[in-house]
Design an enzyme around this catalytic site. Structure first.
Site, PDB file in Angstrom:
ATOM      1  CG  HIS A 287      -1.990  -1.005   1.212  1.00 22.16           C
ATOM      2  ND1 HIS A 287      -2.809  -1.230   0.132  1.00 22.16           N
ATOM      3  CD2 HIS A 287      -2.363  -1.902   2.173  1.00 22.16           C
ATOM      4  CE1 HIS A 287      -3.649  -2.217   0.419  1.00 22.16           C
ATOM      5  NE2 HIS A 287      -3.388  -2.651   1.640  1.00 22.16           N
TER       6      HIS A 287
ATOM      7  CG  ASP B 226      -4.847  -9.938   3.936  1.00 18.92           C
ATOM      8  OD1 ASP B 226      -4.544 -10.465   2.847  1.00 18.92           O
ATOM      9  OD2 ASP B 226      -4.621  -8.750   4.190  1.00 18.92           O
TER      10      ASP B 226
END
Length: 313
Positions: A131, A249
């Protein structure tokens, strides 16, 4: 087949509070599972060096680097032990060193794989990276470890075609921004959508093959999408090396996201990537840990990923 595992104790020292899911316990859970599964004896452990600031600067602006480096001392000034960068991301006194170690692991692994010292490598590192934008940290990430390693492969080692595969539940917006419309890089990813960071559906980026998937998507549907889209594109591109943003995740036990993958799915995905690498890249793969916050599921998923990388399953 030799698989190296890169990490550093400093990656355990960065933390953002007891409440935060991106915690040092993530790396401990991986280490514990590798011991329990006896995988630790099958890997070549290497301590990551600190990345040179010049390597980070190939991706990040001076201001982005200074934001991390110059605010770490402030983390222990005043009443708080943390310096907030955004609502999700903070610095503590060890964050600069951890960020250098994480990026350094990715660069060192790239050198080792390209140099033929090892067949492939996994970087058990934090903070994660995908990110982190060229201009700022974001979403638990300080520097973009994969992007730094890819730029190193392009500019230092002179590779012409590199693929990035990202299977985190979140879109790797920072990586995409770093290499948007760069013909030497093909980016392939799937991610839950709509979901943080609410990006990845811009069809104007020529070198990005994104597969947005709804919440609840399970492994069979993900495998079908990969077989029909990723693999065709990767084989057509003929990458000289593959980098993996390995987020776990999307596991069905991970409450951060709402997807339904299990360990066998991550192993299958890894096997497909390895098959592409064997055909076009001499097997050269560097994988870097991104997300994964349910600790037992994370440990098991990384072990499944590494079993395939090491040629054990």
């Amino acid at each position: 087949m030799t698989t190296a595992l890169y990490s550093h104790p400093d990656c355990m020292r960065h933390e953002m509070g007891d409440w935060h899911p991106e915690s040092p316990a993530r790396l401990q859970a991986i280490a514990d599972q590798l011991i329990a599964s006896q995988l630790d004896a099958q890997l070549e452990y290497r301590q990551a060096p600190a990345a040179a600031v010049a390597a980070i600067a190939r991706i990040h602006t001076d201001a982005a680097i200074a934001l991390v480096r110059d605010n770490v001392p402030q983390a222990l000034s005043g009443q708080s032990s943390y310096y907030p960068l955004d609502g999700d991301t903070s610095l503590n006194a060890f964050s600069w060193r951890a960020a250098l170690a994480a990026a350094g692991a990715a660069v060192a692994a790239t050198d080792a794989v390209i140099g033929g010292e090892v067949d492939n490598a996994f970087c058990s590192i934090r903070p994660p990276g995908h990110h982190a934008r060229p201009t700022e940290p974001m979403g638990f990430c300080l520097f973009n470890n994969i992007a730094i390693a890819v730029r190193h492969a392009l500019e230092v080692h002179g590779l012409d075609r590199v693929a990035i595969v990202d299977f985190d539940v979140h879109h790797g917006n920072g990586t995409e921004e770093a290499f948007a419309n760069e013909p030497r890089v093909l980016m392939a990813s799937f991610f839950q959508h709509p979901f943080y960071p609410y990006s990845g559906t811009d069809t104007g980026i020529a070198n990005a093959l994104n597969i947005p998937l709804p919440a609840g998507t399970a492994g069979a549907a993900v495998r079908q999408q990969i077989a029909e889209k990723w693999l065709l594109a990767l084989h057509a591109y003929r990458p000289q090396m593959i980098f993996i943003s390995a987020g776990f995740d999307a596991h069905r036990e991970d409450d951060i996201g709402q997807m339904g993958l299990v360990e066998d799915d991550f192993a299958w995905i890894t096997r497909q990537i390895m098959d592409v690498a064997k055909v076009h890249a001499g097997g050269r793969i560097v994988s870097c840990l991104e997300g994964g916050y349910n600790l037992p599921a994370l440990g098991r998923s990384v072990a499944a990923h590494l079993q395939v990388l090491a040629g054990l399953s």
